[in-house]
Design a protein around this motif. Structure first.
Motif, PDB file in Angstrom:
ATOM      1  N   ALA A   1       0.763  -1.203   0.053  1.00 62.15           N
ATOM      2  CA  ALA A   1       0.042   0.064  -0.100  1.00 62.15           C
ATOM      3  C   ALA A   1       0.870   1.111   0.031  1.00 62.15           C
ATOM      4  CB  ALA A   1      -0.858  -0.028   1.417  1.00 62.15           C
ATOM      5  N   VAL A   2       1.942   1.426   0.929  1.00 60.11           N
ATOM      6  CA  VAL A   2       2.924   2.394   0.682  1.00 60.11           C
ATOM      7  C   VAL A   2       3.681   2.648  -0.451  1.00 60.11           C
ATOM      8  CG1 VAL A   2       4.866   3.376   1.936  1.00 60.11           C
ATOM      9  CG2 VAL A   2       2.937   2.384   3.461  1.00 60.11           C
ATOM     10  N   LYS A   3       4.164   1.407  -1.130  1.00 56.88           N
ATOM     11  CA  LYS A   3       4.728   1.614  -2.538  1.00 56.88           C
ATOM     12  C   LYS A   3       3.883   1.946  -3.499  1.00 56.88           C
ATOM     13  CE  LYS A   3       7.932  -2.086  -1.617  1.00 56.88           C
ATOM     14  NZ  LYS A   3       8.838  -3.277  -2.168  1.00 56.88           N
ATOM     15  N   ARG A   4       2.551   1.537  -3.232  1.00 60.71           N
ATOM     16  CA  ARG A   4       1.632   2.021  -4.404  1.00 60.71           C
ATOM     17  C   ARG A   4       1.410   3.740  -4.351  1.00 60.71           C
ATOM     18  NH1 ARG A   4      -1.037  -2.556  -3.561  1.00 60.71           N
ATOM     19  NH2 ARG A   4      -2.255  -1.873  -1.946  1.00 60.71           N
ATOM     20  N   VAL A   5       1.142   4.224  -3.206  1.00 62.55           N
ATOM     21  CA  VAL A   5       1.077   5.611  -3.146  1.00 62.55           C
ATOM     22  C   VAL A   5       2.314   6.425  -3.582  1.00 62.55           C
ATOM     23  CG1 VAL A   5      -0.943   5.417  -1.591  1.00 62.55           C
ATOM     24  CG2 VAL A   5       1.253   5.687  -0.718  1.00 62.55           C
ATOM     25  N   LEU A   6       3.437   5.938  -3.080  1.00 63.28           N
ATOM     26  CA  LEU A   6       4.760   6.549  -3.513  1.00 63.28           C
ATOM     27  C   LEU A   6       5.113   6.624  -4.967  1.00 63.28           C
ATOM     28  CD1 LEU A   6       6.793   5.658  -0.344  1.00 63.28           C
ATOM     29  CD2 LEU A   6       5.899   7.677  -0.937  1.00 63.28           C
ATOM     30  N   THR A   7       4.573   5.296  -5.442  1.00 62.34           N
ATOM     31  CA  THR A   7       4.909   5.083  -6.935  1.00 62.34           C
ATOM     32  C   THR A   7       4.048   6.230  -7.815  1.00 62.34           C
ATOM     33  OG1 THR A   7       5.433   3.001  -6.530  1.00 62.34           O
ATOM     34  CG2 THR A   7       4.898   3.697  -8.960  1.00 62.34           C
ATOM     35  N   LYS A   8       2.841   6.495  -7.192  1.00 62.75           N
ATOM     36  CA  LYS A   8       1.919   7.439  -7.888  1.00 62.75           C
ATOM     37  C   LYS A   8       2.365   9.005  -7.666  1.00 62.75           C
ATOM     38  CE  LYS A   8      -1.744   4.434  -8.201  1.00 62.75           C
ATOM     39  NZ  LYS A   8      -3.173   4.087  -7.326  1.00 62.75           N
ATOM     40  N   MET A   9       3.286   9.023  -6.575  1.00 59.83           N
ATOM     41  CA  MET A   9       3.455  10.539  -6.042  1.00 59.83           C
ATOM     42  C   MET A   9       4.464  11.269  -7.189  1.00 59.83           C
ATOM     43  SD  MET A   9       4.519  11.734  -2.197  1.00 59.83           S
ATOM     44  CE  MET A   9       5.009  13.321  -2.106  1.00 59.83           C
ATOM     45  N   GLU A  10       4.180  12.501  -7.367  1.00 61.21           N
ATOM     46  CA  GLU A  10       4.927  13.170  -8.269  1.00 61.21           C
ATOM     47  C   GLU A  10       6.410  13.629  -7.564  1.00 61.21           C
ATOM     48  OE1 GLU A  10       4.164  16.973 -10.708  1.00 61.21           O
ATOM     49  OE2 GLU A  10       2.261  15.682 -10.942  1.00 61.21           O
ATOM     50  N   GLY A  11       7.440  13.697  -8.349  1.00 65.19           N
ATOM     51  CA  GLY A  11       8.813  14.112  -7.519  1.00 65.19           C
ATOM     52  C   GLY A  11       9.527  13.190  -6.943  1.00 65.19           C
ATOM     53  N   VAL A  12       8.866  11.996  -6.700  1.00 63.76           N
ATOM     54  CA  VAL A  12       9.681  10.912  -5.963  1.00 63.76           C
ATOM     55  C   VAL A  12      10.730  10.417  -6.946  1.00 63.76           C
ATOM     56  CG1 VAL A  12       9.352   8.621  -4.825  1.00 63.76           C
ATOM     57  CG2 VAL A  12       7.802  10.421  -4.268  1.00 63.76           C
ATOM     58  N   GLU A  13      11.969  10.297  -6.822  1.00 66.59           N
ATOM     59  CA  GLU A  13      13.087   9.465  -7.479  1.00 66.59           C
ATOM     60  C   GLU A  13      13.232   8.037  -7.173  1.00 66.59           C
ATOM     61  OE1 GLU A  13      16.343  12.295  -7.098  1.00 66.59           O
ATOM     62  OE2 GLU A  13      15.175  13.854  -7.967  1.00 66.59           O
ATOM     63  N   SER A  14      13.163   8.036  -5.905  1.00 67.55           N
ATOM     64  CA  SER A  14      13.294   6.582  -5.281  1.00 67.55           C
ATOM     65  C   SER A  14      12.875   6.461  -3.693  1.00 67.55           C
ATOM     66  CB  SER A  14      14.846   6.070  -5.370  1.00 67.55           C
ATOM     67  OG  SER A  14      15.602   7.023  -4.387  1.00 67.55           O
ATOM     68  N   PHE A  15      12.503   5.311  -3.183  1.00 67.81           N
ATOM     69  CA  PHE A  15      12.184   4.958  -1.925  1.00 67.81           C
ATOM     70  C   PHE A  15      12.480   3.717  -1.673  1.00 67.81           C
ATOM     71  CE2 PHE A  15       8.369   4.143  -4.826  1.00 67.81           C
ATOM     72  CZ  PHE A  15       8.030   2.936  -4.172  1.00 67.81           C
ATOM     73  N   ASP A  16      12.604   3.420  -0.145  1.00 65.89           N
ATOM     74  CA  ASP A  16      12.824   2.075   0.454  1.00 65.89           C
ATOM     75  C   ASP A  16      12.023   1.943   1.358  1.00 65.89           C
ATOM     76  OD1 ASP A  16      14.674  -0.149   0.988  1.00 65.89           O
ATOM     77  OD2 ASP A  16      14.962   0.893   2.794  1.00 65.89           O
ATOM     78  N   VAL A  17      11.148   0.733   1.443  1.00 66.10           N
ATOM     79  CA  VAL A  17      10.244   0.644   2.480  1.00 66.10           C
ATOM     80  C   VAL A  17      10.940  -0.558   3.326  1.00 66.10           C
ATOM     81  CG1 VAL A  17       7.713  -0.041   2.987  1.00 66.10           C
ATOM     82  CG2 VAL A  17       8.442   1.333   1.081  1.00 66.10           C
ATOM     83  N   ASP A  18      11.135  -0.323   4.731  1.00 65.21           N
ATOM     84  CA  ASP A  18      11.591  -1.671   5.550  1.00 65.21           C
ATOM     85  C   ASP A  18      10.581  -1.809   6.487  1.00 65.21           C
ATOM     86  OD1 ASP A  18      13.128  -2.883   7.388  1.00 65.21           O
ATOM     87  OD2 ASP A  18      15.137  -1.691   7.116  1.00 65.21           O
ATOM     88  N   LEU A  19      10.089  -2.961   6.325  1.00 59.15           N
ATOM     89  CA  LEU A  19       8.847  -3.454   7.259  1.00 59.15           C
ATOM     90  C   LEU A  19       9.469  -3.750   8.593  1.00 59.15           C
ATOM     91  CD1 LEU A  19       6.239  -4.545   7.518  1.00 59.15           C
ATOM     92  CD2 LEU A  19       6.858  -6.729   6.526  1.00 59.15           C
ATOM     93  N   LYS A  20      10.617  -4.587   8.779  1.00 54.57           N
ATOM     94  CA  LYS A  20      11.268  -4.772  10.333  1.00 54.57           C
ATOM     95  C   LYS A  20      11.408  -3.484  10.896  1.00 54.57           C
ATOM     96  CE  LYS A  20      15.275  -6.566  11.544  1.00 54.57           C
ATOM     97  NZ  LYS A  20      16.531  -6.929  11.310  1.00 54.57           N
ATOM     98  N   GLU A  21      12.097  -2.486  10.164  1.00 51.75           N
ATOM     99  CA  GLU A  21      12.295  -1.333  11.017  1.00 51.75           C
ATOM    100  C   GLU A  21      11.164  -0.273  11.088  1.00 51.75           C
ATOM    101  OE1 GLU A  21      15.354  -0.005  12.307  1.00 51.75           O
ATOM    102  OE2 GLU A  21      16.195  -1.897  12.313  1.00 51.75           O
ATOM    103  N   GLN A  22       9.966  -0.606  10.236  1.00 48.23           N
ATOM    104  CA  GLN A  22       8.789   0.260  10.140  1.00 48.23           C
ATOM    105  C   GLN A  22       9.409   1.685   9.657  1.00 48.23           C
ATOM    106  OE1 GLN A  22       5.592  -0.602  12.174  1.00 48.23           O
ATOM    107  NE2 GLN A  22       6.449  -2.364  11.154  1.00 48.23           N
TER     108      GLN A  22
END
Length: 78
Positions: free
Chosen positions: A19-40
């Motif tokens: 869900a988090v990846k989906r909203v970030l993928t659609k967001m304008e200006g985002v070049e890259s992101f990292d989602v760490d489930l273990k670290e929240q």
């Protein structure tokens, strides 16, 4: 100018991560992101406003806040 935004997001499973990846993928200006489930932890890099990133990730229904800069010396000394 590129900015790095670090958020603490209450995620309990891969569905939350998706869900988090989906909203970030659609967001304008985002070049890259990292989602760490273990670290929240969600790290977003790009030409973005920190407040907008926070609000966008909050739309997933997950409790979201800015990652507080905590001292790195919380190593286990056992």
């Amino acid at each position: 100018m590129a900015e790095t935004v670090v958020l603490k997001v209450d995620m309990s499973c891969e569905g939350c991560v998706g869900a988090v990846k989906r909203v970030l993928t659609k967001m304008e200006g985002v070049e890259s992101f990292d989602v760490d489930l273990k670290e929240q932890k969600v790290t977003v890099k790009g030409n973005v406003e920190p407040e907008v990133v926070l609000q966008t990730v909050s739309k997933t229904g997950k409790k979201t806040s800015f990652w507080d800069a905590e001292p790195e010396s919380k190593e286990a000394t056992a």
